[in-house]
Scaffold this motif. Structure first.
Motif, PDB file in Angstrom:
ATOM      1  N   THR A 184       0.833  -1.202   0.000  1.00 41.73           N
ATOM      2  CA  THR A 184       0.000   0.000   0.000  1.00 41.73           C
ATOM      3  C   THR A 184       0.865   1.249   0.000  1.00 41.73           C
ATOM      4  N   TYR A 185       1.931   1.214   0.765  1.00 38.48           N
ATOM      5  CA  TYR A 185       2.852   2.348   0.832  1.00 38.48           C
ATOM      6  C   TYR A 185       3.386   2.718  -0.552  1.00 38.48           C
ATOM      7  N   LEU A 186       3.753   1.706  -1.334  1.00 38.48           N
ATOM      8  CA  LEU A 186       4.319   1.966  -2.656  1.00 38.48           C
ATOM      9  C   LEU A 186       3.266   2.479  -3.636  1.00 38.48           C
ATOM     10  N   ARG A 187       2.024   2.040  -3.469  1.00 41.79           N
ATOM     11  CA  ARG A 187       0.953   2.479  -4.368  1.00 41.79           C
ATOM     12  C   ARG A 187       0.341   3.807  -3.951  1.00 41.79           C
ATOM     13  N   ARG A 188       0.401   4.122  -2.661  1.00 39.46           N
ATOM     14  CA  ARG A 188      -0.290   5.315  -2.138  1.00 39.46           C
ATOM     15  C   ARG A 188       0.694   6.222  -1.389  1.00 39.46           C
ATOM     16  N   PRO A 189       1.470   7.023  -2.106  1.00 41.66           N
ATOM     17  CA  PRO A 189       2.410   7.923  -1.429  1.00 41.66           C
ATOM     18  C   PRO A 189       1.729   8.858  -0.427  1.00 41.66           C
ATOM     19  N   ASP A 190       0.479   9.219  -0.684  1.00 39.40           N
ATOM     20  CA  ASP A 190      -0.211  10.147   0.219  1.00 39.40           C
ATOM     21  C   ASP A 190      -0.363   9.564   1.619  1.00 39.40           C
ATOM     22  N   LEU A 191      -0.574   8.241   1.718  1.00 34.33           N
ATOM     23  CA  LEU A 191      -0.725   7.627   3.041  1.00 34.33           C
ATOM     24  C   LEU A 191       0.587   7.627   3.818  1.00 34.33           C
ATOM     25  N   GLY A 192       1.699   7.598   3.099  1.00 32.65           N
ATOM     26  CA  GLY A 192       3.001   7.635   3.757  1.00 32.65           C
ATOM     27  C   GLY A 192       3.350   8.995   4.333  1.00 32.65           C
ATOM     28  N   ARG A 193       2.533   9.997   4.029  1.00 29.84           N
ATOM     29  CA  ARG A 193       2.766  11.348   4.546  1.00 29.84           C
ATOM     30  C   ARG A 193       1.894  11.661   5.754  1.00 29.84           C
ATOM     31  N   ARG A 194       1.033  10.718   6.141  1.00 26.85           N
ATOM     32  CA  ARG A 194       0.118  10.934   7.261  1.00 26.85           C
ATOM     33  C   ARG A 194       0.401   9.936   8.371  1.00 26.85           C
ATOM     34  N   LEU A 195       0.312  10.386   9.610  1.00 28.58           N
ATOM     35  CA  LEU A 195       0.487   9.497  10.754  1.00 28.58           C
ATOM     36  C   LEU A 195      -0.746   8.633  10.964  1.00 28.58           C
ATOM     37  N   SER A 196      -0.523   7.413  11.438  1.00 25.53           N
ATOM     38  CA  SER A 196      -1.644   6.574  11.838  1.00 25.53           C
ATOM     39  C   SER A 196      -2.280   7.167  13.088  1.00 25.53           C
ATOM     40  N   ASP A 197      -3.526   6.762  13.381  1.00 21.41           N
ATOM     41  CA  ASP A 197      -4.214   7.260  14.573  1.00 21.41           C
ATOM     42  C   ASP A 197      -3.447   6.883  15.842  1.00 21.41           C
ATOM     43  N   ARG A 198      -2.911   5.658  15.874  1.00 24.43           N
ATOM     44  CA  ARG A 198      -2.167   5.212  17.054  1.00 24.43           C
ATOM     45  C   ARG A 198      -0.944   6.083  17.281  1.00 24.43           C
ATOM     46  N   SER A 199      -0.249   6.395  16.213  1.00 23.03           N
ATOM     47  CA  SER A 199       0.963   7.207  16.344  1.00 23.03           C
ATOM     48  C   SER A 199       0.631   8.637  16.742  1.00 23.03           C
ATOM     49  N   THR A 200      -0.449   9.164  16.213  1.00 21.08           N
ATOM     50  CA  THR A 200      -0.865  10.512  16.587  1.00 21.08           C
ATOM     51  C   THR A 200      -1.150  10.587  18.080  1.00 21.08           C
ATOM     52  N   ALA A 201      -1.843   9.580  18.612  1.00 27.99           N
ATOM     53  CA  ALA A 201      -2.159   9.548  20.041  1.00 27.99           C
ATOM     54  C   ALA A 201      -0.892   9.388  20.875  1.00 27.99           C
ATOM     55  N   LEU A 202       0.040   8.561  20.413  1.00 29.12           N
ATOM     56  CA  LEU A 202       1.298   8.344  21.138  1.00 29.12           C
ATOM     57  C   LEU A 202       2.082   9.634  21.272  1.00 29.12           C
ATOM     58  N   LEU A 203       2.214  10.378  20.183  1.00 26.24           N
ATOM     59  CA  LEU A 203       2.998  11.614  20.215  1.00 26.24           C
ATOM     60  C   LEU A 203       2.295  12.679  21.049  1.00 26.24           C
ATOM     61  N   ALA A 204       0.962  12.682  21.040  1.00 23.50           N
ATOM     62  CA  ALA A 204       0.223  13.654  21.848  1.00 23.50           C
ATOM     63  C   ALA A 204       0.473  13.439  23.332  1.00 23.50           C
ATOM     64  N   GLU A 205       0.719  12.188  23.727  1.00 20.44           N
ATOM     65  CA  GLU A 205       0.955  11.868  25.134  1.00 20.44           C
ATOM     66  C   GLU A 205       2.392  12.154  25.570  1.00 20.44           C
ATOM     67  N   THR A 206       3.300  12.310  24.592  1.00 18.29           N
ATOM     68  CA  THR A 206       4.720  12.466  24.928  1.00 18.29           C
ATOM     69  C   THR A 206       4.993  13.799  25.613  1.00 18.29           C
ATOM     70  N   GLY A 207       4.392  14.859  25.094  1.00 22.58           N
ATOM     71  CA  GLY A 207       4.458  16.148  25.766  1.00 22.58           C
ATOM     72  C   GLY A 207       5.841  16.745  25.902  1.00 22.58           C
ATOM     73  N   THR A 208       6.679  16.611  24.890  1.00 23.68           N
ATOM     74  CA  THR A 208       8.015  17.197  24.954  1.00 23.68           C
ATOM     75  C   THR A 208       8.102  18.399  24.027  1.00 23.68           C
ATOM     76  N   ARG A 209       9.077  19.277  24.280  1.00 24.65           N
ATOM     77  CA  ARG A 209       9.377  20.382  23.379  1.00 24.65           C
ATOM     78  C   ARG A 209      10.892  20.400  23.191  1.00 24.65           C
ATOM     79  N   CYS A 210      11.340  20.751  21.987  1.00 24.81           N
ATOM     80  CA  CYS A 210      12.770  20.660  21.700  1.00 24.81           C
ATOM     81  C   CYS A 210      13.137  21.605  20.563  1.00 24.81           C
TER      82      CYS A 210
END
Length: 253
Positions: free
Chosen positions: A79-105
């Motif tokens: 799917t990644y090779l056929r749909r470049p647009d999906l490779g530019r978006r985070l999965s829902d799980r990853s979005t939630a994970l990063l939201a919980e990290t709470g870091t700034r840099c």
């Protein structure tokens, strides 16, 4: 003065480039050795595109740096090779994970498999550590390893982690000369919707005659500090640093 025959001229030229020139022929066909060499290069390129990144091994190579694991919205390699647009978006799980990290840099490094997981597996850890060493005075966030990633996936990652600059290290599209090359993409103030014109790229980083990780890291260090000073990146940020002069040979003094 001796004349250079055409065969010697082509041999000299071949030594200056990895391009397939002056291959010779046997009758109406290429020599068998050249045919086999081409087939091997083609197979390596295909394998690099389809290979899966061993994220556990990469995390171990990055130790002791802290690591987060995310993936794009592409559920698998096909799917990644056929749909470049999906490779530019985070999965829902990853979005939630990063939201919980709470870091700034100041800087967030993302390592994406891209189109050559082979190149990432072989050289990304060394490249990232060289880059981090050049940026020791800046606040560096956790390293994010991203599967099924395109370059723009760094934008939502950098935004979620509150990074002033996101640096994406990614496997470049393999060719018939190099199948394990890496690229670095720097984006100031990352957020979804950034265009490629708003990024700076350092490419062709590999061991087979390409840019060394250390040289790439020095270039990144200069560009990144200029990006922070000027508050921008991309076509408006030019790499106009003064090239380093070669050391003087004392025997020629």
């Amino acid at each position: 003065m001796s004349e250079v025959v055409p065969g010697e001229l082509w041999a000299r030229l071949r030594r200056t480039t990895p391009a397939r020139i002056a291959l010779g022929r046997i009758g109406n066909a290429l020599p068998l050795g050249e045919v086999l060499d081409f087939q091997l290069a083609h197979a390596r390129a295909r394998d690099a595109v389809h290979a899966a990144l061993d994220t556990a091994a990469l995390e171990a190579a990055l130790a002791p740096l802290p690591v987060l694991h995310v993936e794009s919205d592409a559920p698998d390699r096909a799917t990644y090779l056929r749909r470049p647009d999906l490779g530019r978006r985070l999965s829902d799980r990853s979005t939630a994970l990063l939201a919980e990290t709470g870091t700034r840099c100041d800087v967030c490094f993302v390592i994406g498999d891209g189109l050559s997981a082979t190149g990432v597996q072989a050289g990304a850890a060394r490249l990232l550590k060289a880059c981090a060493a050049e940026l020791g005075d800046l606040a560096i966030g956790p390293v994010v390893i991203a599967r099924q990633a395109r370059v723009a996936l760094g934008d939502p990652i950098g935004e979620a982690l509150g990074a002033r600059v996101v640096v994406m290290i990614i496997g470049e599209r393999p060719g018939l000369s190099v199948h394990d090359s890496l690229g670095i993409y720097l984006t100031f103030a990352p957020r979804p919707g950034r265009s490629d014109a708003e990024r700076n790229c350092i490419s062709n980083i590999h061991s087979a005659g390409g840019l060394s990780p250390e040289d790439a890291a020095r270039t990144l260090g200069w560009l990144l500090r200029e990006a922070l000073r000027l508050q921008l990146s991309g076509v408006a940020l030019k790499d106009d640093q003064t090239p380093a002069l070669p050391a003087k040979d004392p025997s020629r003094a």
